[in-house]
Design a protein around this motif. Structure first.
Motif, mmCIF file in Angstrom:
data_model
loop_
_atom_site.group_PDB
_atom_site.id
_atom_site.type_symbol
_atom_site.label_atom_id
_atom_site.label_comp_id
_atom_site.label_asym_id
_atom_site.label_seq_id
_atom_site.Cartn_x
_atom_site.Cartn_y
_atom_site.Cartn_z
ATOM 1 N N ASN A 132 -111.758 4.931 23.093
ATOM 2 C CA ASN A 132 -111.793 6.247 22.455
ATOM 3 C C ASN A 132 -113.062 7.020 22.823
ATOM 4 O O ASN A 132 -113.022 8.236 22.962
ATOM 5 C CB ASN A 132 -111.636 6.115 20.933
ATOM 6 C CG ASN A 132 -110.155 6.009 20.549
ATOM 7 O OD1 ASN A 132 -109.280 6.368 21.340
ATOM 8 N ND2 ASN A 132 -109.887 5.517 19.357
ATOM 9 N N GLU A 171 -112.994 10.687 24.602
ATOM 10 C CA GLU A 171 -113.637 11.847 24.004
ATOM 11 C C GLU A 171 -114.754 12.429 24.878
ATOM 12 O O GLU A 171 -115.250 13.515 24.597
ATOM 13 C CB GLU A 171 -114.215 11.458 22.624
ATOM 14 C CG GLU A 171 -113.118 11.391 21.554
ATOM 15 C CD GLU A 171 -113.508 10.504 20.382
ATOM 16 O OE1 GLU A 171 -114.712 10.237 20.193
ATOM 17 O OE2 GLU A 171 -112.590 10.066 19.656
ATOM 18 N N LYS A 203 -108.697 8.941 31.892
ATOM 19 C CA LYS A 203 -108.242 9.322 30.553
ATOM 20 C C LYS A 203 -106.728 9.166 30.421
ATOM 21 O O LYS A 203 -106.227 8.704 29.398
ATOM 22 C CB LYS A 203 -108.627 10.777 30.255
ATOM 23 C CG LYS A 203 -110.071 10.937 29.870
ATOM 24 C CD LYS A 203 -110.340 12.355 29.381
ATOM 25 C CE LYS A 203 -111.807 12.483 28.992
ATOM 26 N NZ LYS A 203 -112.168 13.840 28.585
ATOM 27 N N SER A 235 -105.129 6.819 27.627
ATOM 28 C CA SER A 235 -104.346 7.366 26.510
ATOM 29 C C SER A 235 -102.971 6.710 26.424
ATOM 30 O O SER A 235 -102.308 6.796 25.393
ATOM 31 C CB SER A 235 -104.230 8.884 26.605
ATOM 32 O OG SER A 235 -103.569 9.212 27.804
ATOM 33 N N SER A 260 -102.970 1.324 20.674
ATOM 34 C CA SER A 260 -102.881 2.306 19.613
ATOM 35 C C SER A 260 -104.282 2.787 19.289
ATOM 36 O O SER A 260 -105.270 2.201 19.729
ATOM 37 C CB SER A 260 -102.267 1.658 18.367
ATOM 38 O OG SER A 260 -103.067 0.561 17.967
ATOM 39 N N TYR A 261 -104.371 3.856 18.500
ATOM 40 C CA TYR A 261 -105.669 4.453 18.219
ATOM 41 C C TYR A 261 -106.696 3.442 17.681
ATOM 42 O O TYR A 261 -107.811 3.362 18.205
ATOM 43 C CB TYR A 261 -105.479 5.641 17.260
ATOM 44 C CG TYR A 261 -106.682 6.528 17.183
ATOM 45 C CD1 TYR A 261 -106.801 7.630 18.032
ATOM 46 C CD2 TYR A 261 -107.707 6.259 16.301
ATOM 47 C CE1 TYR A 261 -107.923 8.442 17.984
ATOM 48 C CE2 TYR A 261 -108.835 7.069 16.247
ATOM 49 C CZ TYR A 261 -108.936 8.154 17.094
ATOM 50 O OH TYR A 261 -110.049 8.956 17.047
ATOM 51 N N PRO A 262 -106.341 2.678 16.653
ATOM 52 C CA PRO A 262 -107.352 1.734 16.134
ATOM 53 C C PRO A 262 -107.788 0.686 17.154
ATOM 54 O O PRO A 262 -108.956 0.298 17.202
ATOM 55 C CB PRO A 262 -106.670 1.068 14.937
ATOM 56 C CG PRO A 262 -105.338 1.676 14.796
ATOM 57 C CD PRO A 262 -105.129 2.701 15.834
ATOM 58 N N ARG A 321 -107.875 1.213 20.357
ATOM 59 C CA ARG A 321 -108.730 1.921 21.330
ATOM 60 C C ARG A 321 -110.127 2.159 20.769
ATOM 61 O O ARG A 321 -111.064 2.382 21.517
ATOM 62 C CB ARG A 321 -108.076 3.251 21.738
ATOM 63 C CG ARG A 321 -106.820 3.072 22.558
ATOM 64 C CD ARG A 321 -106.463 4.341 23.334
ATOM 65 N NE ARG A 321 -106.182 5.470 22.483
ATOM 66 C CZ ARG A 321 -104.966 5.853 22.109
ATOM 67 N NH1 ARG A 321 -103.905 5.190 22.548
ATOM 68 N NH2 ARG A 321 -104.791 6.907 21.344
ATOM 69 N N ASN A 322 -110.255 2.130 19.462
ATOM 70 C CA ASN A 322 -111.586 2.217 18.858
ATOM 71 C C ASN A 322 -112.404 0.972 19.144
ATOM 72 O O ASN A 322 -113.619 1.019 19.245
ATOM 73 C CB ASN A 322 -111.470 2.354 17.334
ATOM 74 C CG ASN A 322 -111.402 3.799 16.901
ATOM 75 O OD1 ASN A 322 -111.814 4.685 17.639
ATOM 76 N ND2 ASN A 322 -110.871 4.028 15.719
ATOM 77 N N THR A 366 -98.121 2.096 22.836
ATOM 78 C CA THR A 366 -98.515 0.743 22.429
ATOM 79 C C THR A 366 -97.834 -0.362 23.239
ATOM 80 O O THR A 366 -97.559 -1.427 22.735
ATOM 81 C CB THR A 366 -98.237 0.462 20.922
ATOM 82 O OG1 THR A 366 -96.835 0.411 20.715
ATOM 83 C CG2 THR A 366 -98.860 1.491 20.022
#
Lengths: 281, 696
Positions: A77, A81, A90, A94, A98-100, A102-103, A186
């Motif tokens: 992430n 960003e 990117k 992307s 999933s978002y979490p 990728r954190n 995912t």
């Protein structure tokens, strides 16, 4: 119990690495899953863990000596960003997890995990990424394709830590990226394809083609690329069957739970065809 | 009072969103021990010996020897052992539990146990089972005179379809806790059918009913997967609790849950169609084969629903319908939303689509030539009594989707498909009559408590049942109470399955509420109970399979538009339109949830949910390899309801839970056919399969 080290800086991390047999861990999104046992039990690791995700020297994304320098512990992430991150990278990121996740997940982890389906790898191969490996002896630089030896196998020495990734700054006229997974998000890649090209006066001046998930490691051939260079559009169409034949020998996919070898081979060559005979045209 | 269909906030939403709800894995009982299952690694073998390491103090092995009653789990066919007894019949079959206070130690013990097997020849495919005549059950029935009709037919066409496994992927994996106290056992856990669990435990222990108590804990999704399976693990933990004298918790990890719990039956459906000189269908021969896996369980009833749904929404004068559940050495198949109907509807809808294409007809027009009408006879000789609003449904879905124009203008790699379908509401055949579901309403002061064994599992039962009672009593919904069922408090209203909760149980609650309303002033504490009776018109012969297989039907039509990537053959769904007749919605937003969830699950079944078995072992065993759709995979679903009140349902409600699932796969597959002009004969329609089909 899991024994673990949490060094405050890179120097301490390298010292621990030298003195002990340890497993470096950053985001843990691969390792924790690979080593899981039973809910409520800690995963089982053969050696103590060395946490490196928080180390300042391994973080940050900046331009240095006209090259993009990405700290190995940069999360996906953070890369997404950051305005310095190449858009090809990117796009690949992307489409990952999933978002979490990728954190937590880091680019260094994706490289060192060396999965044939690691989605940043075809991009890093195509961008001629060079890895910076640190040890108490100093730093060494190695092109990514020399670092990754096979599924899960790398050139990382027992006393080394992947510090960063250097990417030369390229501009491309043409860019074609496609990931085929199960469902839209995912998912792990069945195939990924990246084609980059520069075209001047109808002639290919530069071309880079990488395939992911269709061989033990990313397929990229500078030899074939050099044979495509300097061809004009018509010649590409004429030569396509030969080019395809050459790539076909390098693409060696397997049947697995997600796809078939047949599909992977046929479709990755079709993606090549689409890139060379449609996108480039 | 306002229209009942108007949405209200689901009463359990807030706590679930805030994470306040405690699921079985969150509940710690004093002195609780953990259990882990040691399972068969072979598809079929005799167990020669089991070598157990020396156990530390406080650790136990629990196996078949510890079962005081019958070592068979009560389902419909009672053949699945709680613990394997001398032989194993599928990979993953439970052999024993290791029980103790520390998971780490349990894990070590499991790793040290050595089992010696003597391998036997397993049956690993449906074809092999068929060749060897290994079936659990076979049915056949006819309508009209199929033999004569085939003799007279001008043309006979054959076709065959296949569907794959589907795994439920409920958010919460299976889990139970068993407690033994004062000569009684209590089971807490995620489940759909508290009284099924109770019955199974009573048989396993050989105890009578007042010594077995079952309490449902808040259940994180089920989809049929918690219909019969919890009975197996409930029996296991109860025996473990009995042996150890401590509460015992058995909770599956996701991978374990995927590997060993029941799945949707893979199927092969075969059709022979007789056409007359005008290209009209005069006769159909349908053969439905389901892969039952290693044990029979509920599969016979699943087959019944498949067979009674085999002709879909069509009235065909002459029929032979037969089917069998094949016995293979694989993980047992079981209940899953739709319960045999999805396989049957996929087959018949694709067959009709293929016939329309062959005859050069617009599929929708061709289908409508045979559509059932009010007072028509069903395949089993029952009568369609309710008003059939298919024409209205179709008109609506055509308008929403622009089906006709898009079908005419379809081009390479872009297509549109349509499915028509129905779902029999409630239990199949004699089911409702033999269960005789009972509910009780208990008035206490100004509050009224619903006492029913129907569970909330995310489908909205706690809200819809409250709405019915609140409206029928004309009291605010906040005065209607409903707790997770506890068999010591609630009567047996039957299981939470077969889309029966609102229509059957809700109907009983409605009539109990109306009686309570009459008697409201009799006192501060009043109890009213109601027991289900079939409406007088229903006739069913269980031996001949003749009569009304279901009391009533819900109906629907789906249209799906797709575009296929010409390079990768990935399917992009461009639009989804759906219209249903479910009688009357008790809550329109909950129904919308059922529709969107059902269609999405159905499209997953049709496209990405691949599960293969090789040598008796599942290939896709994790959520990495077995993927279900996300909200990113499909576009917004546009849906509408056509109102059609059912006289015997509460406020006119019929069934809704399974219906949205059954029509999605054939709509998608026929859209792919339309886009590629090649016949599609199986789901999931993967890019790999399309590559195969398109390469000839």
């Amino acid at each position: 119990m899991v024994k673990a080290f949490r060094p405050v800086n890179l120097d301490e991390a390298l010292n621990i690495r030298k003195e002990n047999r340890v497993i470096p861990i950053a985001g843990g999104t691969d390792l924790m899953v690979q080593k899981r046992r039973w809910a409520g039990l800690t995963p089982s690791f053969e050696y103590p863990l060395l946490f490196i995700g928080h180390i300042e020297e391994l973080r940050g994304i900046r331009i240095q000596d006209d090259r993009l320098r990405i700290g190995s512990a940069s999360s996906f992430n953070e890369l997404l960003e950051n305005t310095l991150t190449p858009s090809v990278l990117k796009d690949a990121i992307s489409g990952m997890a999933s978002y979490p996740i990728r954190n937590m997940a880091t680019i260094g982890g994706n490289i060192c995990n060396a999965s044939p389906a690691g989605d940043t790898l075809p991009v890093l191969y195509s961008l001629d990424a060079v890895l910076i490996l640190s040890s108490l002896k100093g730093e060494r630089r190695i092109p990514i394709e020399e670092f990754i030896k096979g599924p899960g196998i790398t050139n990382l020495k027992d006393d080394e830590i992947l510090k960063g990734i250097e990417i030369p700054q390229y501009d491309f006229d043409l860019y074609f990226y496609k990931k085929v997974g199960i469902g839209k998000v995912t998912s792990l890649s069945k195939i990924s394809f990246l084609g980059l090209a520069n075209i001047t006066d109808d002639r290919i001046k530069d071309i880079k083609v990488s395939f992911g998930a269709v061989a033990p490691s990313v397929v990229r051939s500078r030899e074939i690329e050099s044979r495509i260079k300097e061809l004009d559009r018509e010649e590409i169409v004429k030569e396509f069957n030969n080019i395809k034949e050459m790539y076909s020998e390098l693409i060696a996919p397997i049947d697995d739970a997600r796809s078939t070898a047949h599909y992977r081979k046929v479709i990755s060559l079709r993606l090549l065809e689409a890139f060379l005979t449609k996108e480039v045209q | 009072m306002k229209e009942i269909s108007k949405p209200i906030r689901k009463v359990d939403d807030q706590d679930k969103i805030e994470g306040k709800v405690r699921y079985i894995a969150d509940i710690e009982f004093e002195g609780m021990l953990f259990a882990k299952t040691l399972r068969s690694g072979r598809p079929r073998a005799r167990i020669r010996s089991i070598e157990i390491p020396e156990l530390p103090d406080g650790y136990f092995i629990v196996d078949a020897n510890d079962i005081p009653g019958k070592n068979r789990v009560k389902m419909v066919i009672n053949d699945h052992p709680f613990f394997a007894e001398g032989e194993v019949n599928y990979i993953g079959e439970p052999i024993l539990l290791v029980v103790g206070p520390k998971k780490e130690t349990i894990f070590e013990i499991i790793e040290k146990i050595k089992i010696r097997y003597e391998d036997l020849n397993p049956i690993l495919t449906m074809e092999d089972a068929e060749r060897k005549g290994k079936t659990f059950i076979d049915y056949e029935f006819t309508k009209g005179d199929p033999d004569k009709a085939f003799e007279m037919a001008e043309k006979v066409i054959e076709d065959e379809f296949r569907t794959g496994y589907q795994e439920h992927i409920y958010l919460e994996p299976q889990g139970v806790v068993g407690i033994c106290e004062d000569g009684k056992v209590t089971i807490y856990g995620a489940m759909q059918c508290p009284y099924y669990v109770k019955g199974a435990v009573m048989e396993g222990l050989g105890w009578d009913e007042d010594r077995v108590r079952v309490v449902q804990t808040t259940t994180g999704g089920a989809f049929g997967g918690k219909e019969e399976y919890p009975s197996i693990i409930a029996g296991q933990v109860v025996v473990a609790a009995l042996k150890t004298g401590r509460p015992v918790q058995l909770i599956f990890d996701r991978d374990e849950d995927i590997m060993v719990t029941t799945k949707r039956h893979p199927s092969v459906t075969e059709y022979r169609v007789g056409l007359d000189g005008n290209g009209r269908i005069t006769v159909l021969d349908i053969n439905i084969k389901l892969d039952g896996g290693a044990y029979g369980g509920l599969s016979g009833v699943v087959l019944q629903r498949a067979l009674f749904t085999a002709t879909g929404v069509y009235n065909i004068p002459n029929l032979r319908v037969r089917g069998s559940v094949l016995k293979t050495n694989k993980v047992p198949s079981g209940a899953f939303r739709g319960f045999g109907a999805p396989q049957a509807i996929f087959g018949i809808e694709m067959l009709m689509h293929h016939l329309a294409e062959k005859l050069g007809r617009v599929p929708l027009d061709f289908k409508m030539d045979y559509a059932l009408k009010t007072k028509d006879t069903t395949s089993t000789g029952g009568i369609i009594r309710g008003e059939v609003k298919l024409p209205e449904i179709i008109k609506e879905v055509e308008k929403m989707s622009d089906y006709r124009r898009k079908h005419k203008e379809s081009r390479k790699f872009r297509g549109i498909g349509l499915s028509l379908f129905l779902h029999g509401c409630g239990f199949t055949g004699k089911g409702e009559e033999s269960i005789k579901g009972k509910v009780t309403l208990r008035k206490k002061g100004k509050d009224v408590e619903i006492l029913t064994s129907s569970v909330e599992m995310g489908q909205g039962a706690t809200t819809t049942l409250r709405k019915i009672v609140s409206k029928s009593l004309s009291i605010p919904i906040t005065q209607v109470l409903y707790d997770n069922p506890d068999t010591e408090r609630v009567p047996d209203s039957g299981p939470t399955v077969a889309s029966r909760t609102v229509m059957i149980v809700g109907g009983l609650l409605d009539s109990a509420a109306k009686e309570l309303r009459e008697r409201w002033d009799e006192g501060d504490e009043i109890e009213v109970s109601k027991i289900y009776k079939h409406p007088g018109y229903i006739k069913w012969d269980d031996k001949l399979l003749k009569g009304d297989a279901y009391p009533e039907y819900s109906w629907g039509a789906n249209v799906v538009e797709v575009e296929i990537d010409p390079i990768t053959y990935e399917i992009e769904v461009l639009g989804i339109w759906a219209v249903y007749d479910i009688g009357v919605a008790i809550d329109e937003r909950i129904i919308q949830g059922q529709i969107e969830g059902g269609i999405t699950q159905g499209l997953g079944y049709a496209t990405i949910e691949v599960m293969d078995s090789v040598d008796g072992e599942l290939v896709q065993r994790t959520l990495t390899d077995y993927k279900i759709p996300t909200s990113m995979d499909f576009p917004k679903i546009e849906s509408k309801l056509v109102r059609n009140p059912y006289k015997y349902g509460p406020y006119g409600a019929k069934c809704a839970g399974e219906l949205p699932f059954v029509g999605a796969a054939p709509a998608l597959a026929s859209a792919v056919e339309n886009a590629l002009s090649v016949p599609i004969n199986r789901i999931p329609v993967t890019p790999e399969y399309l590559l195969e089909v398109l390469s000839g």
